[in-house]
Design an enzyme around this catalytic site. Structure first.
Site, short mmCIF file in Angstrom:
data_model
loop_
_atom_site.label_atom_id
_atom_site.label_comp_id
_atom_site.label_asym_id
_atom_site.label_seq_id
_atom_site.Cartn_x
_atom_site.Cartn_y
_atom_site.Cartn_z
CE1 TYR A 1 1.69 -6.03 -6.45
CE2 TYR A 1 -0.62 -6.60 -6.68
CZ TYR A 1 0.42 -6.12 -5.92
OH TYR A 1 0.20 -5.73 -4.62
NE ARG B 1 0.19 5.71 -11.97
CZ ARG B 1 -0.64 5.54 -12.98
NH1 ARG B 1 -1.93 5.55 -12.78
NH2 ARG B 1 -0.18 5.35 -14.19
N GLY C 1 6.06 5.85 -8.37
CA GLY C 1 6.97 4.70 -8.46
C GLY C 1 7.33 4.08 -7.12
CB ILE C 2 6.24 4.75 -3.61
CG1 ILE C 2 6.87 6.15 -3.59
CG2 ILE C 2 6.35 4.08 -2.25
CD1 ILE C 2 6.19 7.15 -2.69
CB ALA C 3 3.71 0.36 -5.50
CE LYS C 4 7.51 2.03 -11.72
NZ LYS C 4 7.53 2.55 -13.06
CG ASN D 1 -6.65 -2.98 -6.45
OD1 ASN D 1 -6.39 -1.99 -7.11
ND2 ASN D 1 -6.24 -3.13 -5.20
CB ALA E 1 -0.92 0.01 1.22
CB VAL E 2 1.62 3.82 -2.18
CG1 VAL E 2 2.18 5.22 -2.31
CG2 VAL E 2 2.69 2.78 -2.53
C1 LIG Z 1 -1.77 -0.17 -5.97
C2 LIG Z 1 -0.82 0.82 -5.29
C3 LIG Z 1 -0.02 0.07 -4.23
C4 LIG Z 1 0.12 1.42 -6.36
O1 LIG Z 1 1.09 2.25 -5.71
P1 LIG Z 1 1.89 3.41 -6.50
O2 LIG Z 1 3.07 3.78 -5.69
O3 LIG Z 1 0.95 4.48 -6.86
O4 LIG Z 1 2.35 2.64 -7.82
P2 LIG Z 1 3.58 3.07 -8.76
O5 LIG Z 1 3.66 4.55 -8.84
O6 LIG Z 1 4.80 2.33 -8.33
O7 LIG Z 1 3.06 2.52 -10.17
C5 LIG Z 1 3.76 1.55 -10.91
C6 LIG Z 1 2.92 1.14 -12.10
O8 LIG Z 1 1.71 0.50 -11.64
C7 LIG Z 1 0.61 0.87 -12.50
N1 LIG Z 1 -0.35 1.67 -11.74
C8 LIG Z 1 -0.23 2.15 -10.49
N2 LIG Z 1 -1.33 2.80 -10.12
C9 LIG Z 1 -2.19 2.75 -11.16
C10 LIG Z 1 -3.49 3.25 -11.38
N3 LIG Z 1 -4.17 3.94 -10.45
N4 LIG Z 1 -4.07 3.00 -12.57
C11 LIG Z 1 -3.43 2.30 -13.53
N5 LIG Z 1 -2.16 1.81 -13.38
C12 LIG Z 1 -1.55 2.02 -12.20
C13 LIG Z 1 1.22 1.67 -13.62
O9 LIG Z 1 1.64 0.77 -14.62
C14 LIG Z 1 2.42 2.30 -12.93
O10 LIG Z 1 3.44 2.69 -13.81
P3 LIG Z 1 3.37 4.20 -14.45
O11 LIG Z 1 3.11 5.15 -13.33
O12 LIG Z 1 4.73 4.34 -15.07
O13 LIG Z 1 2.25 4.15 -15.43
C15 LIG Z 1 -1.62 2.01 -4.66
O14 LIG Z 1 -2.53 2.51 -5.60
C16 LIG Z 1 -2.38 1.62 -3.39
O15 LIG Z 1 -1.84 1.69 -2.29
N6 LIG Z 1 -3.66 1.22 -3.53
C17 LIG Z 1 -4.48 0.88 -2.33
C18 LIG Z 1 -4.01 -0.40 -1.68
C19 LIG Z 1 -4.00 -1.55 -2.67
O16 LIG Z 1 -4.94 -1.73 -3.43
N7 LIG Z 1 -2.94 -2.37 -2.61
C20 LIG Z 1 -2.76 -3.52 -3.47
C21 LIG Z 1 -3.17 -4.73 -2.76
S1 LIG Z 1 -3.05 -6.17 -3.81
#
Ligand SMILES: CC(C)(COP(=O)(O)OP(=O)(O)OC[C@H]1O[C@@H](n2cnc3c(N)ncnc32)[C@H](O)[C@@H]1OP(=O)(O)O)[C@@H](O)C(=O)NCCC(=O)NCCS
Length: 220
Positions: free
Chosen positions: A173, A135, A137-140, A166, A128-129
């Site tokens: 992923y 957006r 790149g933290i989850a990455k 989701n 989770a972020v």
């Molecule tokens: C899912 C989550 C962890 C992504 O975290 P994040 O730090 O925003 O993700 P990143 O910035 O590292 O994104 C990496 C890639 O993931 C994809 N991505 C991330 N968020 C996205 C969105 N809202 N819509 C579409 N693609 C997305 C994209 O491919 C992105 O690459 P890009 O930014 O170059 O296009 C975040 O939205 C979150 O915390 N959600 C709520 C909790 C959750 O659902 N956790 C997952 C449990 S399985």
């Protein structure tokens, strides 16, 4: 263990293992990401629950376990809690993202016919972020560091479960090389807790230990 290469400069971010003092921010990140629509009282109770160790972010329990592990009684190195932290100009570290990784194999398909747990596959959960840091790149980065942990454990792959609805998580992923693997309909191993209406996908990424160097071909 600090996983980032160097100490974060003000305004920079890094990924490291969680510390006991991160517990409240982790609870906050967990609740605001996974349980965002609670009333104020429930919201506070949930944060307390996550903080105090009965939820997924059981840092207090972790602390006790670590102490026990140090005493030689428990192999706690089977589970790690990673956090992404942003350092503010005032030098304060703000937790922006969280991830848990283990090699216990609880939620992985069991071996047949013995029903034993699988080994050599790490399992990622609680990714989770915080909303305001998404957006970037933290989850990455958290996932990349979790691969480093898994390799350190000698794992050949990493698995996780993800709600099929989701979209952000599935896209994340997939972009990081995870692929969906089919699960038999009569699968009997435990599933992670999820809303009854959700469909969980099991996704796996193979970890290539030693990238094959490109050789010059013999004919030229
Ligand atoms: C899912 C989550 C962890 C992504 O975290 P994040 O730090 O925003 O993700 P990143 O910035 O590292 O994104 C990496 C890639 O993931 C994809 N991505 C991330 N968020 C996205 C969105 N809202 N819509 C579409 N693609 C997305 C994209 O491919 C992105 O690459 P890009 O930014 O170059 O296009 C975040 O939205 C979150 O915390 N959600 C709520 C909790 C959750 O659902 N956790 C997952 C449990 S399985």
């Amino acid at each position: 263990m600090v996983l980032c290469q160097a100490r974060a400069a003000p305004g920079a971010s890094c990924v490291r293992e969680a510390r006991i003092q991160d517990a409240w921010q982790i609870a906050d990140t967990h609740c605001s990401s996974f349980l965002p629509h609670q009333g104020a009282v429930m919201d506070f109770a949930l944060r307390l629950d996550r903080w105090a160790g009965r939820g997924c972010c059981c840092l207090c329990l972790m602390h006790v376990c670590r102490t026990m592990a140090l005493a030689g009684s428990l192999p706690f190195e089977h589970k790690k809690y990673l956090v992404a932290v942003e350092e503010t100009l005032g030098g304060v570290q703000v937790v922006s993202g969280i991830l848990t990784i283990d090699k216990v194999g609880d939620f992985l398909p069991r071996r047949r016919p013995s029903g034993c747990r699988r080994t050599g596959i790490a399992y990622v959960s609680n990714v989770a972020v915080r909303h305001e840091f998404r957006r970037r790149g933290i989850a990455k980065r958290l996932l990349t560091q979790s691969e480093q942990v898994a390799r350190g454990w000698g794992c050949r792959s990493i698995a996780l479960h993800c709600d099929a609805c989701n979209g952000a998580a599935v896209a994340l992923y997939k972009s990081q090389g995870y692929r969906r693997v089919p699960v038999p309909l009569n699968a009997k191993w435990p599933q992670p807790k999820a809303v009854a209406s959700s469909t969980l996908l099991l996704m796996i990424k193979l970890l290539i230990k030693h990238p094959v160097p490109s050789h010059h071909s013999s004919n030229g």
